[in-house]
Motif scaffolding. Structure first.
Motif, PDB file in Angstrom:
ATOM      1  N   PHE A  48       0.822  -1.205   0.000  1.00  0.00           N
ATOM      2  CA  PHE A  48       0.000   0.000   0.000  1.00  0.00           C
ATOM      3  C   PHE A  48       0.863   1.264   0.000  1.00  0.00           C
ATOM      4  CE2 PHE A  48      -3.177  -2.953   1.844  1.00  0.00           C
ATOM      5  CZ  PHE A  48      -4.151  -2.779   0.879  1.00  0.00           C
ATOM      6  N   LYS A  49       1.998   1.206   0.671  1.00  0.00           N
ATOM      7  CA  LYS A  49       2.871   2.382   0.734  1.00  0.00           C
ATOM      8  C   LYS A  49       3.608   2.634  -0.578  1.00  0.00           C
ATOM      9  CE  LYS A  49       3.789   2.202   5.676  1.00  0.00           C
ATOM     10  NZ  LYS A  49       4.824   1.983   6.711  1.00  0.00           N
ATOM     11  N   SER A  50       3.736   1.601  -1.407  1.00  0.00           N
ATOM     12  CA  SER A  50       4.528   1.756  -2.628  1.00  0.00           C
ATOM     13  C   SER A  50       3.699   2.177  -3.850  1.00  0.00           C
ATOM     14  CB  SER A  50       5.260   0.453  -2.931  1.00  0.00           C
ATOM     15  OG  SER A  50       4.341  -0.572  -3.210  1.00  0.00           O
ATOM     16  N   VAL A  51       2.460   2.571  -3.642  1.00  0.00           N
ATOM     17  CA  VAL A  51       1.644   3.064  -4.758  1.00  0.00           C
ATOM     18  C   VAL A  51       2.255   4.366  -5.262  1.00  0.00           C
ATOM     19  CG1 VAL A  51      -0.635   3.890  -5.443  1.00  0.00           C
ATOM     20  CG2 VAL A  51      -0.435   2.011  -3.833  1.00  0.00           C
ATOM     21  N   MET A  92      -2.163   8.116  -7.560  1.00  0.00           N
ATOM     22  CA  MET A  92      -3.083   8.696  -6.575  1.00  0.00           C
ATOM     23  C   MET A  92      -3.559  10.076  -7.039  1.00  0.00           C
ATOM     24  SD  MET A  92      -3.288   6.365  -4.282  1.00  0.00           S
ATOM     25  CE  MET A  92      -3.766   6.984  -2.704  1.00  0.00           C
ATOM     26  N   ASP A  93      -2.630  10.871  -7.564  1.00  0.00           N
ATOM     27  CA  ASP A  93      -2.998  12.201  -8.067  1.00  0.00           C
ATOM     28  C   ASP A  93      -3.970  12.103  -9.230  1.00  0.00           C
ATOM     29  OD1 ASP A  93      -1.383  13.401  -6.181  1.00  0.00           O
ATOM     30  OD2 ASP A  93       0.326  13.638  -7.553  1.00  0.00           O
ATOM     31  N   VAL A 146      -7.068   1.630  -7.094  1.00  0.00           N
ATOM     32  CA  VAL A 146      -5.641   1.948  -7.205  1.00  0.00           C
ATOM     33  C   VAL A 146      -4.830   1.203  -6.143  1.00  0.00           C
ATOM     34  CG1 VAL A 146      -3.924   3.793  -7.152  1.00  0.00           C
ATOM     35  CG2 VAL A 146      -6.145   4.219  -8.183  1.00  0.00           C
ATOM     36  N   SER A 147      -5.138   1.433  -4.881  1.00  0.00           N
ATOM     37  CA  SER A 147      -4.301   0.903  -3.802  1.00  0.00           C
ATOM     38  C   SER A 147      -4.359  -0.617  -3.692  1.00  0.00           C
ATOM     39  CB  SER A 147      -4.713   1.524  -2.469  1.00  0.00           C
ATOM     40  OG  SER A 147      -4.548   2.915  -2.497  1.00  0.00           O
ATOM     41  N   MET A 190      -1.923  -6.154  -4.088  1.00  0.00           N
ATOM     42  CA  MET A 190      -2.248  -7.579  -4.151  1.00  0.00           C
ATOM     43  C   MET A 190      -1.042  -8.497  -4.352  1.00  0.00           C
ATOM     44  SD  MET A 190      -5.387  -8.147  -3.487  1.00  0.00           S
ATOM     45  CE  MET A 190      -5.926  -9.649  -4.245  1.00  0.00           C
ATOM     46  N   PRO A 191      -0.078  -8.182  -5.225  1.00  0.00           N
ATOM     47  CA  PRO A 191       1.082  -9.080  -5.347  1.00  0.00           C
ATOM     48  C   PRO A 191       1.857  -9.219  -4.033  1.00  0.00           C
ATOM     49  CG  PRO A 191       0.980  -7.621  -7.230  1.00  0.00           C
ATOM     50  CD  PRO A 191      -0.053  -7.139  -6.255  1.00  0.00           C
TER      51      PRO A 191
END
Length: 121
Positions: free
Chosen positions: A4-7, A12-13, A29-30, A35-36
């Protein structure tokens, strides 16, 4: 959490620019981006869960594969011990395989699920 932190911030923008609410951003998006990483962690956890169950049966059980394994080691019953080890190995492999199939169904678009094509000359 790492997934989730590496999106990418640009994704996001873009979702915010398209007026997506928080739930839509999470769902579109997140979550697909994470998922991987989630499946990688579950694959490790599922094999460790089998080991944990066996250790639990070693410590305080009167039945189960761990109990049979412990009893057969104490009585030098090698065929029973190896049969218990084979069954435990099969359980771990089958659970891992089931999770691998679920991963292929859940995230077929991810690079880890793609088949590399070798084009002949």
């Amino acid at each position: 959490m790492q997934g989730f932190k590496s999106v990418e911030p640009d994704m996001m923008d873009l979702a915010r620019a398209m007026e997506a609410n928080r739930l839509q951003i999470f769902r579109m998006v997140s979550l697909p981006h994470a998922m991987p990483a989630i499946f990688r962690r579950i694959k490790v956890s599922i094999t460790l869960a089998v080991v944990g169950a066996v250790v639990g049966e070693f410590v305080g059980s009167n039945s189960g594969i761990g109990y049979v394994l412990q009893r057969s080691i104490g009585n030098f019953e090698l065929p029973t011990m190896f049969a218990a080890l084979v069954v435990l190995s099969l359980i771990g492999v089958i659970l891992f395989w089931i999770l691998d199939v679920l991963e292929r169904v859940a995230i077929p678009w991810h690079a880890s699920q793609r088949q590399d094509l070798i084009l002949g000359a």
